[in-house]
Structures are given as structure tokens and as C-alpha cells.
Design a protein around this motif. Sequence first.
Motif, PDB file in Angstrom:
ATOM      1  N   HIS A  40       3.307   4.248   8.827  1.00  0.00           N
ATOM      2  CA  HIS A  40       3.361   3.167   7.842  1.00  0.00           C
ATOM      3  C   HIS A  40       1.988   2.976   7.187  1.00  0.00           C
ATOM      4  O   HIS A  40       1.877   2.877   5.962  1.00  0.00           O
ATOM      5  N   SER A  41       0.949   2.966   8.006  1.00  0.00           N
ATOM      6  CA  SER A  41      -0.402   2.751   7.473  1.00  0.00           C
ATOM      7  C   SER A  41      -0.851   3.903   6.586  1.00  0.00           C
ATOM      8  O   SER A  41      -1.440   3.681   5.513  1.00  0.00           O
ATOM      9  N   VAL A  42      -0.589   5.116   7.015  1.00  0.00           N
ATOM     10  CA  VAL A  42      -0.988   6.280   6.218  1.00  0.00           C
ATOM     11  C   VAL A  42      -0.219   6.290   4.895  1.00  0.00           C
ATOM     12  O   VAL A  42      -0.778   6.571   3.837  1.00  0.00           O
ATOM     13  N   THR A  43       1.054   5.954   4.945  1.00  0.00           N
ATOM     14  CA  THR A  43       1.864   5.912   3.735  1.00  0.00           C
ATOM     15  C   THR A  43       1.317   4.889   2.740  1.00  0.00           C
ATOM     16  O   THR A  43       1.219   5.164   1.539  1.00  0.00           O
ATOM     17  N   ALA A  44       0.957   3.709   3.249  1.00  0.00           N
ATOM     18  CA  ALA A  44       0.384   2.682   2.369  1.00  0.00           C
ATOM     19  C   ALA A  44      -0.915   3.199   1.757  1.00  0.00           C
ATOM     20  O   ALA A  44      -1.128   3.086   0.549  1.00  0.00           O
ATOM     21  N   ALA A  45      -1.756   3.803   2.577  1.00  0.00           N
ATOM     22  CA  ALA A  45      -3.036   4.316   2.067  1.00  0.00           C
ATOM     23  C   ALA A  45      -2.802   5.427   1.039  1.00  0.00           C
ATOM     24  O   ALA A  45      -3.503   5.503   0.023  1.00  0.00           O
ATOM     25  N   LEU A  46      -1.804   6.260   1.271  1.00  0.00           N
ATOM     26  CA  LEU A  46      -1.516   7.334   0.316  1.00  0.00           C
ATOM     27  C   LEU A  46      -1.109   6.785  -1.050  1.00  0.00           C
ATOM     28  O   LEU A  46      -1.246   7.471  -2.064  1.00  0.00           O
ATOM     29  N   GLY A  47      -0.590   5.568  -1.074  1.00  0.00           N
ATOM     30  CA  GLY A  47      -0.297   4.909  -2.343  1.00  0.00           C
ATOM     31  C   GLY A  47      -1.521   4.849  -3.247  1.00  0.00           C
ATOM     32  O   GLY A  47      -1.402   4.825  -4.475  1.00  0.00           O
TER      33      GLY A  47
ATOM     34  N   THR B  37       2.749  -3.752   5.935  1.00  0.00           N
ATOM     35  CA  THR B  37       1.852  -2.837   6.653  1.00  0.00           C
ATOM     36  C   THR B  37       0.956  -3.596   7.627  1.00  0.00           C
ATOM     37  O   THR B  37       0.845  -3.222   8.799  1.00  0.00           O
ATOM     38  N   HIS B  40       3.000  -4.927  10.508  1.00  0.00           N
ATOM     39  CA  HIS B  40       3.379  -3.871  11.443  1.00  0.00           C
ATOM     40  C   HIS B  40       2.206  -3.548  12.374  1.00  0.00           C
ATOM     41  O   HIS B  40       2.363  -3.441  13.594  1.00  0.00           O
ATOM     42  N   SER B  41       1.015  -3.413  11.797  1.00  0.00           N
ATOM     43  CA  SER B  41      -0.156  -3.065  12.598  1.00  0.00           C
ATOM     44  C   SER B  41      -0.530  -4.173  13.578  1.00  0.00           C
ATOM     45  O   SER B  41      -0.848  -3.908  14.741  1.00  0.00           O
ATOM     46  N   LEU B 116      -6.879  -1.557   5.571  1.00  0.00           N
ATOM     47  CA  LEU B 116      -6.608  -0.524   4.568  1.00  0.00           C
ATOM     48  C   LEU B 116      -7.851   0.295   4.206  1.00  0.00           C
ATOM     49  O   LEU B 116      -7.770   1.523   4.052  1.00  0.00           O
ATOM     50  N   ILE B 119      -8.970   3.616   6.516  1.00  0.00           N
ATOM     51  CA  ILE B 119      -8.079   4.772   6.440  1.00  0.00           C
ATOM     52  C   ILE B 119      -8.085   5.346   5.012  1.00  0.00           C
ATOM     53  O   ILE B 119      -8.045   6.574   4.826  1.00  0.00           O
ATOM     54  N   THR B 120      -8.175   4.467   4.023  1.00  0.00           N
ATOM     55  CA  THR B 120      -8.213   4.948   2.636  1.00  0.00           C
ATOM     56  C   THR B 120      -9.484   5.755   2.372  1.00  0.00           C
ATOM     57  O   THR B 120      -9.431   6.850   1.782  1.00  0.00           O
ATOM     58  N   ILE B 123      -9.191   9.150   4.088  1.00  0.00           N
ATOM     59  CA  ILE B 123      -8.304  10.073   3.366  1.00  0.00           C
ATOM     60  C   ILE B 123      -8.979  10.543   2.072  1.00  0.00           C
ATOM     61  O   ILE B 123      -8.908  11.727   1.719  1.00  0.00           O
ATOM     62  N   ARG B 136      -0.115  -2.157  -5.055  1.00  0.00           N
ATOM     63  CA  ARG B 136       1.166  -1.530  -5.390  1.00  0.00           C
ATOM     64  C   ARG B 136       1.901  -2.228  -6.524  1.00  0.00           C
ATOM     65  O   ARG B 136       2.672  -1.607  -7.234  1.00  0.00           O
ATOM     66  N   ARG B 141       1.306   0.277 -13.033  1.00  0.00           N
ATOM     67  CA  ARG B 141       1.866   1.143 -12.005  1.00  0.00           C
ATOM     68  C   ARG B 141       3.376   1.106 -12.144  1.00  0.00           C
ATOM     69  O   ARG B 141       3.950   0.088 -12.473  1.00  0.00           O
ATOM     70  N   TYR B 314       3.913  14.671   0.372  1.00  0.00           N
ATOM     71  CA  TYR B 314       3.668  13.594  -0.593  1.00  0.00           C
ATOM     72  C   TYR B 314       3.092  14.149  -1.889  1.00  0.00           C
ATOM     73  O   TYR B 314       2.359  15.106  -1.873  1.00  0.00           O
TER      74      TYR B 314
END
Lengths: 314, 314
Positions: A40-47, B37, B40-41, B116, B119-120, B123, B136, B141, B314
Motif C-alpha cells: 500500500h505504501s509503495v503504491t501510494a509513493a509510486l503515485g 495509506t 493502514h501503516s 510518505l 519512501i518517495t 524510490i 492524488r 491530475r 507500474y
Amino acid sequence: AKAAVFSGTASESVGNDDVEVAAGKSIYMVSDGTGWTVEHSVTAALGQFDYCLVDRGCPVNTHLFSGIDDVERLMEIVKQAAKEGAMVVYTLADPSMAASAKQACKLWGIPSTDMLGPITDSIASHLGVSPSGLPRGAPGRNFPLSDDYFKRIEAIEFTIKQDDGALPQNLRKADIVLAGVSRTGKTPLSIYLAQKGYKVANVPIVMGVELPRTLFEVDPEKVFGLTINPVVLQTIRRARAKTLGFSEEVRSNYSEMDYVREELEFARTVFSQNPVWPVIEVTGKAIEETAAVVLRLYHDRRNRCLMPRISKRY
Amino acid sequence: AKAAVFSGTASESVGNDDVEVAAGKSIYMVSDGTGWTVEHSVTAALGQFDYCLVDRGCPVNTHLFSGIDDVERLMEIVKQAAKEGAMVVYTLADPSMAASAKQACKLWGIPSTDMLGPITDSIASHLGVSPSGLPRGAPGRNFPLSDDYFKRIEAIEFTIKQDDGALPQNLRKADIVLAGVSRTGKTPLSIYLAQKGYKVANVPIVMGVELPRTLFEVDPEKVFGLTINPVVLQTIRRARAKTLGFSEEVRSNYSEMDYVREELEFARTVFSQNPVWPVIEVTGKAIEETAAVVLRLYHDRRNRCLMPRISKRY
Ligand SMILES: Nc1ncnc2c1ncn2[C@@H]1O[C@H](COP(=O)(O)O)[C@@H](O)[C@H]1O
Ligand SMILES: Nc1ncnc2c1ncn2[C@@H]1O[C@H](COP(=O)(O)O)[C@@H](O)[C@H]1O
Ligand SMILES: [Mg+2]
Ligand SMILES: [Mg+2]
């Protein structure tokens, strides 16, 4: 895109899993549990990198390794990540496992991020108690069959039964009632909310079909109208009609622009006759985004506090 | 407990939202998006403190603030957190918003964690491209109506229609088929998997009722048996029988220990006659944990690679 259910840029490998790992950068996600948190966290960051993912020639491949609770398998994965030039993102409750992951990644010269340690440490010092260090599946831990657990399952079962206007006599039992024309996302939205513990009923608005009387008898504060841009709706309906193999005649009625506009107009009339119902614009929103809007309004209406929030107790 | 759908220690405020914020420590969760997100974390991290949460006199209250995309509301929330002695956990895509949150928390002397940013950044340097910095929901967007998006919705609609053994002629269209006696969690598990894009059908095993022929005709590699400890099953069935208001007679048949054991024995026989079906023990597992096991096996069987993984692009 994925754990968040729908943001939907990822092309998952359902049905054909043999993802060619050749092109693009890789991200290894490792958890001692289910892996849904790190995903979930990686997906959000990939946004944040949407603009350069698969469509723009900068594809990313994610690989989720769940249930990794011994150091041997962890080391295998790190080694493989090194081979592939992948980065590693992990949630490992046992501090010695987390330390091993960090150290091994350093040793192999690959970037790594701990998604659980920092937040856990920060909560620990806020609460003034120590984390258990036990993964969710650890022996001795027991999953509690709480009232909350049963309530969630009941919410899902209720919501399934109430899909698509079924059993209108039950509308009063719902926490939330959604109303909108076909293909405004009522069903997936209902299910998303049900997973969060809300009993949801959805009622389709179809031109020329009378709405159930009970819709107007229940507490209007729990009813939400959904609306959508006609051009987008037409696109969605065309896709739908193709999938269902509608005949040309039915199809044109269902997805023809005049009809789409008229039906949305009809829905707008219903909404304006029920001014307490909030009307939510779903155009351009993922299911979980619409869910956030619904729940913000839902809790706001109950609390009527200055800062809308969803509160829970653990 | 919450975003992960079911881990279920949180007592949510559905129906009665007026959580008394008096007792216990508070965690403020802030997002410019849905907030799912960060929720969840935080929920996963709170699993590390299960031993001292509400049952043990150390309750935690979480408060989720979603859609926070201007600095004024952000400052209001931080101020309120300071008043309440809460910590702040945030996901804010705009770096200047994230910096404001950090700075304001420091100023007010409250602990904060950015879920966020790290991890951002990590990446970004792995991919060698910069994050957009756009939340988002930011204007400009656009949510893509991708094939993947439609596939997920189709999976949910399929799965709802196939619940509880309905339409056995469609089993061959399912990606995954679940079989088990009543109250092994087939329905919530099916829905959880459907949200992830898998078409799921579930088939109840009932003593004395013939199973649909198609169950034995489909690819056995996609069928999963569920089993459960009889004592736990009895507890669940008793709760169920009470909810449904079964008569004393039906109830005893349904949840009486001899019957429960016999029915599980019957299921075991069916499973042993179909040795390709994996049999998954659900006792003590949350729905999302069982889902992780199913999907691990599912992808493993398709890939037959050394390190079981779920891969996406992705
Ligand atoms: N209820 C729980 N109790 C203890 N640890 C948990 C719990 N839920 C999640 N975790 C931990 O949080 C991380 C993320 O969990 P998961 O989403 O299952 O991968 C893993 O390290 C889990 O072990
Ligand atoms: N598709 C996306 N594009 C850009 N940012 C996103 C996307 N999905 C999530 N985010 C960001 O990731 C964080 C967590 O999102 P949410 O779970 O909606 O609160 C927020 O800061 C969002 O703005
Ligand atoms: Mg529908
Ligand atoms: Mg069921």
C-alpha cells in the motif's frame, strides 16, 4: 494502485503471471506478515512517479514477498535483489530481522527503506511502552474474534445482499445508502465501504423506473447521491455494454449520449427533491477516493465538529 | 486493524461516533489524499502494542484527517494535536506542506512522523527521477480509466454474483474457487480477493448436500479448501445463529459440537479426494492473512519459481 484497491495504474499479473522482469527498475517488498502494508505504501509513493511509469517509458516492477520470518529466506531475497539491481522496502517486526535486512542491503550496496521501524519507534515513545517485536503471525499471538470482527463480516454480507436495489425493505438497516444511475460505481464503492465495517445498500436510478418508497422514508442524512460527467459515463457504459455483449439496440439506448444526458438529468431531479442528500461527483475519482469523501461527510454529520475526522479506539 | 480490513482490534465508531477522547493517548493522521495509506501503516504499527491497548488499560485513539491540502487547515490540526497531546503522522505529497507539518510539530513540541517522504525519496533516487510533488486529488491530475480499473470492477461484480455457491456453471470463469463449510470466512475472503482484482467463486460444503459437478471439472489448481478448528467454528456459528435468530432446533444442529465435527470431517474427505487442492487452515487468521496465503500459493503455482512472489508492473 493496488493495495488501495483501485488507483489502478498497475497492471497486475492475474491470469498471466510471467512478468518479464527485463525492462524497468525493480522494487522488492518484504514482510513477515501479509505484505499489504508495504504494498500500500509503495503504491501510494509510486503515485508520485505516475508521469514517468509504464506509459512514459519508465516502467517499475514490484515484487512482494510475504511471510518472511526467518533470516535465511530474507538473505536469499536480498541477494536476489542485488542481482537484479532492485531496491528493498520492508516491514519486519522483529528488530533483529529489520537490522539484518538493513545490514545486508548495505553490504550488497542496494538501497533499502524500513516502513515499519520508524513509525513503531515513534508510537512507542509517544505511548511510553515498548513494541512487542512479534510479527502478526508469530506463535503465541492469537487473532481475537472481537465484536468488531463479526460486525465487519456482517457488513459485507449485508452489503452483498443489498446490491443493485435488492431488498428495498432493508434500507433502514443500512448505515449508508448510495443512489445513482448505472455505472457510477455504486457496487465497488459499496463493497469498499463494507470492508471498512459499514452496512451499505445501493439503489440504481433508472429513467422510467420508480424508486423504492423506502428510499424516501429512511433518514435522509445517510443517503448519498452519485453523479458523473456524461462523456465519461458514456465511455464507461460503452465498455460495459461490450463486456456484457448487449445487442446493438439495447446498447445504443444504454450508452447513447442523449439517453445518458437525460438519465443524469432525471437523477439530478431526484437529488434536488431530496436536498439533504449530498451529491458526490465521482468523475476522475478512484473508488477509494469517493469512499473517503462519503465517510468524511458521514462522520462529519454525526459529530458536527469543527474539524471533520474519523475517530477510532484501539 | 482497520485499513487492513479485518485485523479487528479497533472499535470503530460506526453508528456512534461520539468517541470520548478523554482516556488514552491520541494519534492524529493527516493526508492530502484519502488517508487510507497512513491509516493502514499506523494500524500495522499498533499491532506491536496489542498487548497494552484497550483491553489492558492503555487505549489509543486515532483521528484521521483526509483531504488536507492547504496549510491553514494543516496548522489548525497541528494546533489541536498540541492541545490534546497527540502525535501527528502524515502523508503530504507537496514537499512544502510536509515541511510545514514537520516544522509546526517541532514548534509545538509534538512528535511527528512523515510516512510518505522517506519512501518517495528513496524510490526517486532508485529510479533517477523526481517525484511530482502533486497530491492524488490535485487539479490537472486525472484518474485513468485503465483496463486494470475495469478488470477490478468486473472482478467484484463477478464475485458478488458467485457468492455462496450461486451459479455453479460459472466456476470455470473464476480465477480462484474457495470451498469450505459454513463460517470458514469464504464470503469476506472472496470479497477481499476480488478487491485485488481476482474473480472468486465460493462453494459451501454442507453435509448431505451434493457439491456442484463443475467444482470437480474446473482446473483443480485454482481450487482452495478452507478448514478451521471445530471449537473455534462452534463459537463463530453460535454467534451467527444468534444474529440470524435461528430457532433452538436449527441452531443446535448447526452449532452443536458433534455436528460441527462431523461436517468438518465430511469436508476433509472431500479435500482428500481432491489432493491437488491446497487446504488452508483459517483458525486464528484475519481475512487478509488468509488472503495472503491464498495468493502466495496461487502465484507460486503459476510461476513455479524458487522464491514465491507476487509481481506487478507500474
Ligand atoms: N496485529 C498485528 N500484530 C503484530 N504485528 C502486526 C500486526 N499487524 C501487522 N503487523 C506487522 O506490521 C507489518 C505489516 O504487516 P502486513 O501488512 O501484514 O505485512 C508486519 O511486520 C507485521 O508483522
Ligand atoms: N495516484 C497518486 N498520485 C499521486 N499521489 C498519490 C497517489 N496515490 C496516493 N498519493 C499520495 O500518497 C499519499 C497517501 O495517499 P492516501 O492513501 O490517499 O492518503 C498522499 O500524500 C497522496 O497524495
Ligand atoms: Mg452495480
Ligand atoms: Mg458466505
